[in-house]
Motif scaffolding. Sequence first.
Motif, short mmCIF file in Angstrom:
data_model
loop_
_atom_site.label_atom_id
_atom_site.label_comp_id
_atom_site.label_asym_id
_atom_site.label_seq_id
_atom_site.Cartn_x
_atom_site.Cartn_y
_atom_site.Cartn_z
N VAL A 117 48.01 42.47 52.79
CA VAL A 117 46.80 42.52 51.96
C VAL A 117 45.69 43.24 52.72
CG1 VAL A 117 45.23 41.18 50.52
CG2 VAL A 117 47.50 40.27 51.02
N TRP A 118 45.51 42.87 53.97
CA TRP A 118 44.52 43.53 54.84
C TRP A 118 44.82 45.01 54.97
CZ3 TRP A 118 45.69 44.34 60.47
CH2 TRP A 118 44.60 44.89 61.16
N GLN A 119 46.07 45.35 55.20
CA GLN A 119 46.45 46.75 55.37
C GLN A 119 46.11 47.56 54.14
OE1 GLN A 119 50.11 48.13 54.12
NE2 GLN A 119 48.80 49.94 54.10
N ASN A 120 46.52 47.06 52.97
CA ASN A 120 46.30 47.83 51.73
C ASN A 120 44.82 47.87 51.35
OD1 ASN A 120 48.95 48.77 50.58
ND2 ASN A 120 49.45 46.62 50.91
N TYR A 121 44.10 46.74 51.54
CA TYR A 121 42.69 46.75 51.18
C TYR A 121 41.89 47.65 52.12
CZ TYR A 121 38.02 45.41 49.88
OH TYR A 121 36.72 45.47 49.45
N SER A 122 42.16 47.58 53.42
CA SER A 122 41.45 48.43 54.37
C SER A 122 41.72 49.90 54.08
CB SER A 122 41.86 48.08 55.80
OG SER A 122 41.45 46.78 56.14
N SER A 123 42.96 50.21 53.72
CA SER A 123 43.30 51.60 53.37
C SER A 123 42.60 52.02 52.09
CB SER A 123 44.82 51.74 53.22
OG SER A 123 45.47 51.49 54.45
N LEU A 124 42.52 51.11 51.11
CA LEU A 124 41.76 51.38 49.88
C LEU A 124 40.32 51.71 50.23
CD1 LEU A 124 40.40 50.99 47.03
CD2 LEU A 124 40.67 48.53 47.41
N PHE A 125 39.70 50.88 51.07
CA PHE A 125 38.29 51.08 51.41
C PHE A 125 38.08 52.43 52.08
CE2 PHE A 125 34.30 50.57 53.58
CZ PHE A 125 33.55 49.77 52.73
N ARG A 126 38.96 52.74 53.03
CA ARG A 126 38.87 54.01 53.75
C ARG A 126 38.98 55.18 52.77
NH1 ARG A 126 42.80 56.01 58.73
NH2 ARG A 126 42.16 58.19 58.71
N GLU A 127 39.95 55.12 51.86
CA GLU A 127 40.18 56.24 50.94
C GLU A 127 39.04 56.38 49.93
OE1 GLU A 127 42.38 58.53 51.18
OE2 GLU A 127 43.50 57.63 52.82
N ALA A 128 38.51 55.26 49.44
CA ALA A 128 37.42 55.33 48.47
C ALA A 128 36.16 55.90 49.10
CB ALA A 128 37.15 53.94 47.89
N ILE A 129 35.84 55.49 50.32
CA ILE A 129 34.67 56.05 51.01
C ILE A 129 34.90 57.54 51.28
CG2 ILE A 129 33.27 55.99 53.09
CD1 ILE A 129 32.82 53.63 51.19
N SER A 130 36.11 57.90 51.69
CA SER A 130 36.42 59.32 51.94
C SER A 130 36.29 60.13 50.66
CB SER A 130 37.84 59.45 52.51
OG SER A 130 37.93 58.81 53.77
#
Length: 269
Positions: A9-22
Amino acid sequence: MNPWAINPVWQNYSSLFREAISASEAKTEMERSHHMTASLYFGIAALEAFLNQEMRRYLSASKSEDEIFETLRRGKIMSKLKKWPTELLGAPLPLDLKTYDLLTVFNDIRGDLTHPKTHGFDIYAKLDDVEPSSVIDSVAEYIVKFHELQKTRFPYWLFGWNYLNPRPDAHEIFIINDQQFANSMKSLGFKVSQAFSSDMDPWLNHHLGSFQGYLSLRKALIGLDRCEPKWDRFPFKPILCRNWWKAEHQHSCGNVSKEAIDRALRYDA
């Protein structure tokens, strides 16, 4: 062990956050499209991983591993999002109707991108209409409100910040406890009582235990232009970083220089 393997969950959410900000910072349509597509994949994956985690915990006392696996693999994600909270918590999730509609749109776009049935132009037109921040907000709202109904704290990393583990020439992120998060918030200027760990509980229970607490702290963190400050005396102390995936932050927040070590040794001397 790969730190991502600890908590999907942490992995996917952190990756979501990174991609959305990018995506919000992208300079070209091609870059934005790439990051938006990734954010939808990671966002839906984070929600499914979260629900599977909670259902596994719920069933583990009474079901075999085979039965649990069969339950987790059945059903589509939107059905799980709607029905499983009632089964797990005894009540439907008080999710804003607009949020559920947004999650449906995100999942539909993700499905169309995975299994295109047209030439694709219409799919990417839908993608252009999606605000990057709305993906973060919708996924976070679901997980936060689940925890609020469950009367548990949600993880601090839903704010999109992560701890960098300072090392010479290494930039790892990892999960830390709520008390350390509260200490980091105090270092950033927030009013957190910390004479004893139990004194932090009211602050933590509000800001990590309610949707209103999430909204107020999220707004405050968005307004910050700095990460947690380093301590000269403790150069290896984990640092809470707002842009943990960016090279400049990995250098400033995640690196320990020889000069920093020498400074700390002078304190001990």
